[in-house]
Structures are given as C-alpha cells and as structure tokens.
Design a protein around this motif. Structure first.
Motif, PDB file in Angstrom:
ATOM      1  N   UNK A  48       0.816  -1.208   0.000  1.00 44.34           N
ATOM      2  CA  UNK A  48       0.000   0.000   0.000  1.00 44.34           C
ATOM      3  C   UNK A  48       0.855   1.266   0.000  1.00 44.34           C
ATOM      4  N   UNK A  49       1.963   1.254   0.753  1.00 42.60           N
ATOM      5  CA  UNK A  49       2.862   2.405   0.768  1.00 42.60           C
ATOM      6  C   UNK A  49       3.431   2.642  -0.624  1.00 42.60           C
ATOM      7  N   UNK A  50       3.808   1.553  -1.293  1.00 40.08           N
ATOM      8  CA  UNK A  50       4.282   1.668  -2.668  1.00 40.08           C
ATOM      9  C   UNK A  50       3.228   2.273  -3.576  1.00 40.08           C
ATOM     10  N   UNK A  70       2.326   3.148 -21.579  1.00 36.69           N
ATOM     11  CA  UNK A  70       2.520   3.253 -20.133  1.00 36.69           C
ATOM     12  C   UNK A  70       1.843   2.098 -19.417  1.00 36.69           C
ATOM     13  N   UNK A  71       0.604   1.817 -19.795  1.00 32.17           N
ATOM     14  CA  UNK A  71      -0.130   0.721 -19.171  1.00 32.17           C
ATOM     15  C   UNK A  71       0.565  -0.609 -19.403  1.00 32.17           C
ATOM     16  N   UNK A  72       1.054  -0.832 -20.629  1.00 30.40           N
ATOM     17  CA  UNK A  72       1.740  -2.080 -20.949  1.00 30.40           C
ATOM     18  C   UNK A  72       3.028  -2.220 -20.148  1.00 30.40           C
ATOM     19  N   UNK A  73       3.761  -1.128 -20.007  1.00 33.15           N
ATOM     20  CA  UNK A  73       4.994  -1.170 -19.224  1.00 33.15           C
ATOM     21  C   UNK A  73       4.736  -1.490 -17.767  1.00 33.15           C
ATOM     22  N   UNK A  74       3.696  -0.907 -17.196  1.00 28.19           N
ATOM     23  CA  UNK A  74       3.368  -1.165 -15.794  1.00 28.19           C
ATOM     24  C   UNK A  74       2.974  -2.635 -15.584  1.00 28.19           C
ATOM     25  N   UNK A  75       2.199  -3.191 -16.509  1.00 29.20           N
ATOM     26  CA  UNK A  75       1.808  -4.596 -16.381  1.00 29.20           C
ATOM     27  C   UNK A  75       3.031  -5.502 -16.449  1.00 29.20           C
ATOM     28  N   UNK A  76       3.977  -5.188 -17.317  1.00 30.43           N
ATOM     29  CA  UNK A  76       5.178  -6.017 -17.473  1.00 30.43           C
ATOM     30  C   UNK A  76       6.025  -6.010 -16.200  1.00 30.43           C
ATOM     31  N   UNK A  77       6.194  -4.838 -15.605  1.00 28.45           N
ATOM     32  CA  UNK A  77       6.954  -4.750 -14.351  1.00 28.45           C
ATOM     33  C   UNK A  77       6.240  -5.524 -13.242  1.00 28.45           C
ATOM     34  N   UNK A  78       4.942  -5.421 -13.219  1.00 26.61           N
ATOM     35  CA  UNK A  78       4.140  -6.136 -12.222  1.00 26.61           C
ATOM     36  C   UNK A  78       4.351  -7.645 -12.344  1.00 26.61           C
ATOM     37  N   UNK A  79       4.345  -8.133 -13.580  1.00 32.14           N
ATOM     38  CA  UNK A  79       4.573  -9.559 -13.827  1.00 32.14           C
ATOM     39  C   UNK A  79       5.943  -9.986 -13.305  1.00 32.14           C
ATOM     40  N   UNK A  80       6.973  -9.220 -13.645  1.00 33.02           N
ATOM     41  CA  UNK A  80       8.325  -9.566 -13.226  1.00 33.02           C
ATOM     42  C   UNK A  80       8.492  -9.581 -11.719  1.00 33.02           C
ATOM     43  N   UNK A  81       7.863  -8.644 -11.028  1.00 35.29           N
ATOM     44  CA  UNK A  81       7.965  -8.587  -9.573  1.00 35.29           C
ATOM     45  C   UNK A  81       7.375  -9.830  -8.933  1.00 35.29           C
ATOM     46  N   UNK A  82       6.284 -10.342  -9.491  1.00 35.01           N
ATOM     47  CA  UNK A  82       5.671 -11.535  -8.918  1.00 35.01           C
ATOM     48  C   UNK A  82       6.484 -12.792  -9.208  1.00 35.01           C
ATOM     49  N   UNK A  83       7.130 -12.821 -10.348  1.00 38.11           N
ATOM     50  CA  UNK A  83       7.997 -13.966 -10.651  1.00 38.11           C
ATOM     51  C   UNK A  83       9.164 -14.030  -9.662  1.00 38.11           C
ATOM     52  N   UNK A  84       9.773 -12.879  -9.376  1.00 35.64           N
ATOM     53  CA  UNK A  84      10.874 -12.843  -8.408  1.00 35.64           C
ATOM     54  C   UNK A  84      10.358 -13.204  -7.013  1.00 35.64           C
ATOM     55  N   UNK A  85       9.202 -12.664  -6.638  1.00 34.52           N
ATOM     56  CA  UNK A  85       8.638 -12.956  -5.324  1.00 34.52           C
ATOM     57  C   UNK A  85       8.336 -14.426  -5.141  1.00 34.52           C
ATOM     58  N   UNK A 104       4.248  -0.377  -9.789  1.00 34.87           N
ATOM     59  CA  UNK A 104       3.685  -0.668 -11.108  1.00 34.87           C
ATOM     60  C   UNK A 104       2.158  -0.621 -11.069  1.00 34.87           C
ATOM     61  N   UNK A 105       1.594  -1.203 -10.023  1.00 34.06           N
ATOM     62  CA  UNK A 105       0.137  -1.189  -9.866  1.00 34.06           C
ATOM     63  C   UNK A 105      -0.376   0.240  -9.743  1.00 34.06           C
ATOM     64  N   UNK A 106       0.323   1.053  -8.963  1.00 32.24           N
ATOM     65  CA  UNK A 106      -0.082   2.444  -8.773  1.00 32.24           C
ATOM     66  C   UNK A 106      -0.069   3.206 -10.090  1.00 32.24           C
ATOM     67  N   UNK A 107       1.005   3.033 -10.840  1.00 31.65           N
ATOM     68  CA  UNK A 107       1.086   3.705 -12.129  1.00 31.65           C
ATOM     69  C   UNK A 107      -0.027   3.266 -13.057  1.00 31.65           C
ATOM     70  N   UNK A 108      -0.272   1.965 -13.088  1.00 26.67           N
ATOM     71  CA  UNK A 108      -1.330   1.440 -13.964  1.00 26.67           C
ATOM     72  C   UNK A 108      -2.686   1.999 -13.560  1.00 26.67           C
TER      73      UNK A 108
END
Length: 392
Positions: A48-50, A70-85, A104-108
């Motif tokens: 939430x802070x993010x 912009x939307x596509x870039x945010x979704x891609x970063x979101x995907x990568x973060x979950x893969x690492x997590x 990424x979610x905030x930007x999207x």
C-alpha cells in the motif's frame, strides 16, 4: 460503457488479486519464511505504501507518454515482480518485490482511472469507476479465494506464479484494445504539472481523499486478518477462509455495482445511509465472529457496504480533481492506498492485546466512526457546487 474499460478491468483483476490475496496466505508465508504472522502482515502495508508513493510519481512520469505504452509497461513490471517474489526464500526480498509491484500497480491504476474518465461523458465518471473497480471486486470473489485455495493445496508460491500468469492476457488486452493516443498535445493544452499538484490545496478535494482513506483503512484493517478470525475465533477449517473471502468479494461486487448507479447523482444518500450501517456492521461482526452463520452473513454485508461507500468517496475525488486531468487518478489511488497502508498496521497492533483476533474488527468500526465525525460538520463545505455535493 466503452469496451476498453472492460479490458482495463481485466488487468485490474490481476492486480487486485495480488493486492488482496495475502489475507489468505499470511500464515503459510510466515511459516515458510520463518517470521511471525504480524511480521508477514507488513507485506500488505508495504504494498500500500508503494501504491501511495507510486501513484502521483508514476502518473507524473507518464504524463507525456502514450497511455497504452505506459499501461503495458506497468503490467510487465508487475509480472516480473511476482515472478521474483515467487522464487525468493528471503522475506526482505519478498517485501521489496511487493513495493516494486505496488509502484507498477499504482502507475497502472492512476493512468487507467484517468483514461477511463476520458472515455465517458463528464457526468458518468462514477459508472466508469464502477467498471474498473469490478476488476477488483471480481478478484475478491474469484481471484483471491482461488489464490487462497491454490495456496492451501500447493503453497503460497503457486499463487504468486498464478498472478504472474494472469498478467499475460491482461497485457495482450491492453495492447490490442486500449486506444494508442498520444498525450503530448493534451498535456500542452491542459494545466501544467504544478497547476495540477496545486489542486491538492483545495479543501474539498483533501476532505474527499481523507474520507476515502479512512473508509478504506477500515476495510483493510479487518480484511487483512480475516483468516485467523475464521480458523481461530469461529473454529472453522482452513478451506472456509476461501468461502469467507468469496462472500466478502460477492458483497463488494454488489456494493460497487449499486454505488456506480448512485455515486454520480446521489452520493450523499450512499454516505448518509451506508456510513452508519457500516459502523454498526463492524461492531456486530466483532461481537458475533464466533458464530459461523453470523460471520458468513456479516462478511457479505460488510463487503457490500465498504465498497459502496469507498467507491463513492473515490468518485468524489475524481470530480473534485477535475482541474488535474492527468493526475486525478493518482490522487484517488493515493487516497485508497493510504488507507490500505494504515489499516493493517493499526489492526496488527491490536493482535497482541486482550482483543486478540477481534482487535482489527473493532479498529475498523473506530475508523468508520472517525470518518463520520469528520464528514458531518464539513457537509456544508463539501456541498458547495454540483461536483462536490458529497453529502447532498
């Protein structure tokens, strides 16, 4: 409603699943990574802070970029973060991936809210917001309980991988259906970034944001800790966590749908009726949580009231921020997630007290009471002008 709104809702479904899914995974994460449940619960406010920090920052950075890219870039970063997590064995790394995913979610969401408002007539922002938030509510109905069930069967990491996989069709939908509009001319003809940020000095906008944050804090204070209430207080099995989350999600969908039809024309009715009922509902849930039938019924009701009231207040943020066309969505996102950050932290602080698992439920009631106390004396200020008639 324009078809691209539903594609944006699909992406928000994936992101909403991630934001809410921890409610059913905290015990598993805590055990696997050798931390306490209270420590694991900090993943929710970290996300939430993010979101709070990322919403205005990402929206400002994306002002001069095409909305679709912009939307596509945010979704891609979101995907990568979950893969690492999903792959990490470190709680610190997992926490960091939650922050990155939140940015990424905030930007999207900030760009999506602004895009949605631009796709409909000025007096239908509430309906457009309801379509977008349907992605979140469907996530609580299907995505979050499904993730909880998947976590119970295969472990919490499988749920993170599933969210990453959900991002693929979401990205395809954004790429194929969202209009590839250039925004440079729009930005050049509109107010400057400084002028848009100056809107935050408007009392009515700040009040709408504060009320939205308080109601959302109440929602997250209890929602984050529903799992131990279900298994310990009510004495139900772990699989009942998914049932409770489905009921909360079904209620939230009903609440958003109803509010979407009223928030543009009669927001005051929603707040005047829904606010007191929400307050009483949290107290009733705290008193009756040990009775499974009452717990199941009240969870549905509280989901409906929380999202009806919350979405109405966030719609008011969009109206009050009309002078900030590219940043309004980020203000709404920041308000929502300021509450989502504060609520679980306050709720977690009560777990070690005599209130135990019921502490967060009492916290939710207190936060709604504060919101009502703030709203009542300010009703004449908010009611000045059609776009700010929050309590009319």
């Amino acid at each position: 409603m324009p078809f691209p709104l539903y594609l944006l809702a699909l992406a928000i479904f994936a992101m909403g699943t991630s934001e809410f899914m921890l409610a059913g995974l905290l015990p598993d994460i805590a055990s696997d990574l050798d931390v306490t449940v209270a420590t694991a619960a900090t993943l929710t406010p970290a996300f939430a802070v993010g979101m709070v920090v990322g919403a205005p920052l990402m929206a400002a950075l994306a002002r001069r970029r095409p909305g679709r890219s912009s939307l596509l870039g945010f979704v891609s970063v979101f995907l990568g973060a979950h893969a690492v997590g999903a792959a990490t064995s470190s709680f610190s790394v997992l926490c960091a991936t939650r922050v990155v995913a939140a940015l990424a979610n905030a930007g999207f969401l900030a760009v999506a809210l602004t895009t949605a408002a631009s796709l409909v007539p000025p007096d239908r922002k509430g309906r457009a917001l309801a379509v977008l938030l349907s992605g979140t509510t469907v996530a609580t109905i299907a995505g979050v309980p499904g993730g909880s069930l998947l976590g119970a069967l295969l472990g919490w990491r499988a749920t993170f991988w599933a969210v990453a996989a959900l991002c693929v069709p979401a990205a395809i939908g954004v790429l194929t259906a969202v209009p590839a509009r250039r925004v440079e001319q729009h930005v050049a003809d509109g107010p400057s970034l400084r002028a848009e940020l100056a809107q935050l000095a408007r009392p009515r906008l700040l009040l709408a944001m504060l009320l939205g944050a308080l109601v959302n804090a109440a929602t997250f204070a209890s929602f984050t800790f529903l799992a131990p209430v279900v298994t310990d207080t009510a004495g139900l099995g772990e699989l009942w966590i998914s049932v409770v989350l489905v009921l909360f999600g079904a209620g939230s969908f009903a609440g958003v749908t109803l509010a979407g039809r009223l928030s543009d024309r009669r927001p005051g009715r929603v707040i005047a009726v829904g606010g007191p009922l929400l307050l009483v509902g949290w107290a009733a849930l705290a008193v009756l949580a040990d009775r499974p039938v009452a717990l199941l019924a009240l969870v549905f009701v509280q989901g409906a009231l929380s999202f009806a009231l919350g979405s109405t207040l966030i719609t008011r943020v969009l109206y009050e921020a009309a002078g900030a066309p590219t940043m309004a969505g980020s203000y709404a996102t920041a308000a929502l997630n300021a509450g989502a950050a504060a609520g679980p932290l306050i709720g977690a602080a009560t777990l070690g007290t005599r209130a135990g698992n019921l502490g967060p439920l009492w916290v939710s009631g207190l936060l709604v009471a504060v919101a009502l106390l703030v709203a009542f004396p300010a009703r004449t200020v908010i009611a000045a002008g059609r776009s700010s008639e929050v309590l009319r």
